[in-house]
Design a protein around this motif. Structure first.
Motif, mmCIF file in Angstrom:
data_model
loop_
_atom_site.group_PDB
_atom_site.id
_atom_site.type_symbol
_atom_site.label_atom_id
_atom_site.label_comp_id
_atom_site.label_asym_id
_atom_site.label_seq_id
_atom_site.Cartn_x
_atom_site.Cartn_y
_atom_site.Cartn_z
ATOM 1 N N ILE A 1 0.868 -1.170 0.000
ATOM 2 C CA ILE A 1 0.000 0.000 0.000
ATOM 3 C C ILE A 1 0.907 1.222 0.000
ATOM 4 C CG2 ILE A 1 -0.146 0.166 2.520
ATOM 5 C CD1 ILE A 1 -3.030 1.058 2.225
ATOM 6 N N LEU B 1 -0.677 6.321 3.672
ATOM 7 C CA LEU B 1 -0.984 5.822 5.010
ATOM 8 C C LEU B 1 -0.515 6.809 6.072
ATOM 9 C CD1 LEU B 1 -2.059 3.689 6.895
ATOM 10 C CD2 LEU B 1 0.048 2.381 6.566
ATOM 11 N N ARG C 1 -4.967 -4.994 0.434
ATOM 12 C CA ARG C 1 -3.671 -4.888 -0.240
ATOM 13 C C ARG C 1 -2.656 -4.229 0.679
ATOM 14 N NH1 ARG C 1 -5.789 -2.712 -6.187
ATOM 15 N NH2 ARG C 1 -6.933 -4.610 -6.752
ATOM 16 N N HIS C 2 -2.517 -4.787 1.858
ATOM 17 C CA HIS C 2 -1.598 -4.207 2.828
ATOM 18 C C HIS C 2 -0.985 -5.307 3.670
ATOM 19 C CE1 HIS C 2 -5.244 -4.737 5.224
ATOM 20 N NE2 HIS C 2 -5.860 -3.917 4.404
ATOM 21 N N THR C 3 0.136 -4.978 4.263
ATOM 22 C CA THR C 3 0.815 -5.934 5.131
ATOM 23 C C THR C 3 0.145 -5.953 6.498
ATOM 24 O OG1 THR C 3 2.348 -4.273 5.957
ATOM 25 C CG2 THR C 3 2.989 -5.465 3.947
ATOM 26 N N GLN D 1 0.687 -2.632 8.317
ATOM 27 C CA GLN D 1 -0.092 -1.585 7.672
ATOM 28 C C GLN D 1 -1.584 -1.756 7.951
ATOM 29 O OE1 GLN D 1 1.224 -2.164 3.632
ATOM 30 N NE2 GLN D 1 2.666 -0.436 3.720
ATOM 31 N N GLY D 2 -2.046 -3.004 7.973
ATOM 32 C CA GLY D 2 -3.450 -3.262 8.263
ATOM 33 C C GLY D 2 -3.839 -2.762 9.644
#
Length: 435
Positions: A142, A147, A187-189, A192-193
């Motif tokens: 992402i 972010l 679509r994030h790690t 990041q989530g």
């Protein structure tokens, strides 16, 4: 609990199946249509059959549901009835967040979750660990700059004061929807989530308060439930617990103190910091006082003070950074007022008001109304009128419908009293509210 939302709606309005069928036929005639809806058809709808598009339009017109809501949600989910909180799982939390993006009618007095469902949701959160929350994420990247910008902007928006005509509520909603869309894309790690869910939780929490202050209680509930879910996915226990305490505060505000106590019991089991526990204890005291449980009220207030003394700025979550002795004192005063001790209430509320951050206009309006009520119990009409007048001015300047309604209702109750200060207050309030 009723098995179908339509059953719930009928019983809420004291309609039999025959009553509803007759009302729908009348609605059809008003629209120039013919309808053969009868009791048996209502029964079929409540046992699994989907009404025709025309029948749904008639029902929506009768229930004052906007056409946009029917277009967005399938039958029977567009009905303005109770809902079941989503489960605490990645998919359940995404569903809860999605709910706040759906256009809803403004039902000021109706709560979207029943008492048992809301308490069960608090209990479920208290025992579920988010260890497997990211199984649905595919690990794709992402935009890191986006972010970081969302995090910074969310923090800024959550801290901004909001007055009449402020653009901040619209910005909060826009940023919340952006965060929800990014979460939905998967679509994030893992890190990041969690950061995305933290952003969504903070924004949904703030958005819930904006709706609560506007007396939009069902919408506030929905946003706070979404915030609890997002905080759970971020493993932010204090943010989730603080938001559950907001749901409890709302329940107390709407004369459901027993529900509030049960929610707070679950929420407190997983808190990590003293400031959050102090907040939960204060709100428990308020509910206990309404239920006339003096012992439980005293215990909760003592615990709130003890936890507040342990509060350290460096470890206090932003969601409760405002928590102070002013809040404990003023809320304690409201408790003593409910328990029939107006003199003790006056001293406590006065101390709280003196220590309150002047930027917290909504809280000031509420506390001033409480002190005015205490003055009336002490037969001090002049003090009651002074505090109520200031409370009304403060509430109107803040634009918070909830606070305006609180002080207006108090002033309305004075209409039968002939003391000169109260008569002047009533005249002043009529002029201000008519503007």
């Amino acid at each position: 609990m009723d098995r179908h939302p339509l059953t719930y709606l009928r019983r809420q309005r004291h309609w039999s199946m025959g009553d509803l069928a007759r009302l729908l036929r009348t609605e059809a005639r008003a629209l120039g249509l013919r309808s053969g809806i009868d009791r048996n058809r209502i029964w079929r709808w409540e046992t699994g059959t989907t009404p025709t598009a025309e029948s749904q339009v008639l029902l929506a017109c009768l229930l004052d549901v906007p056409a946009a809501v029917i277009a967005q949600l399938p039958w029977p989910h567009w009905l303005p009835a109770f809902e079941q909180p989503a489960e605490f799982s990645p998919s359940g939390s995404r569903a809860a967040l999605r709910e706040v993006q759906v256009t809803r009618m403004d039902r000021r007095s109706f709560l979207v979750f029943s008492s048992s469902a809301l308490v069960d949701a608090a209990a479920n959160w208290a025992r579920v660990e988010p260890d497997h929350l990211n199984r649905a994420l595919d690990g794709q990247g992402i935009d890191a700059e986006l972010l970081e910008w969302l995090e910074q902007r969310a923090s800024e928006l959550s801290a901004m004061p909001i007055g009449l005509g402020s653009p901040v509520p619209a910005l909060i909603d826009a940023h919340l929807h952006t965060a929800i869309e990014l979460i939905a894309q998967d679509r994030h790690t893992l890190p990041q989530g969690r950061r995305l869910h933290t952003v969504a939780a903070n924004l949904a929490h703030r958005a819930g308060w904006l709706r609560f202050d506007a007396d939009r209680h069902a919408d506030a509930q929905r946003h706070w439930q979404a915030a609890v879910h997002a905080a759970h996915q971020a493993d932010d226990r204090d943010l989730a617990a603080a938001t559950l305490s907001d749901l409890a505060y709302q329940a107390t505000w709407l004369a459901r103190p027993a529900d509030a106590i049960r929610i707070l019991e679950h929420a407190r089991t997983r808190t990590r910091t003293p400031a959050v526990r102090s907040l939960l204890d204060v709100r428990r005291a308020r509910a206990c006082a309404i239920l006339q449980d003096r012992s439980a009220t005293t215990h909760a207030l003592a615990s709130a003070e003890t936890e507040l003394e342990r509060m350290r700025p460096q470890s206090t979550p932003a969601v409760v950074s405002w928590m102070s002795l002013a809040d404990v004192n003023a809320d304690a005063g409201r408790c003593w007022l409910d328990l029939g001790d107006p003199s003790r209430a006056n001293a406590a509320i006065g101390t709280g008001l003196a220590e309150l951050d002047p930027r917290r206009a909504r809280t000031k309006a509420v506390f001033l109304t409480y002190r005015a009520e205490g003055a009336l119990h002490r037969h001090d009409a002049a003090a009651a009128a002074t505090d109520a007048r200031t409370a009304l001015d403060t509430a109107l300047d803040s634009g918070a419908a909830r606070c305006i309604e609180l002080v207006s209702a108090f002033i309305t109750r004075l209409d039968q009293r002939n003391e000169q200060p109260l008569l002047e207050l009533s005249e002043y309030a009529g002029t201000r509210l008519a503007r």
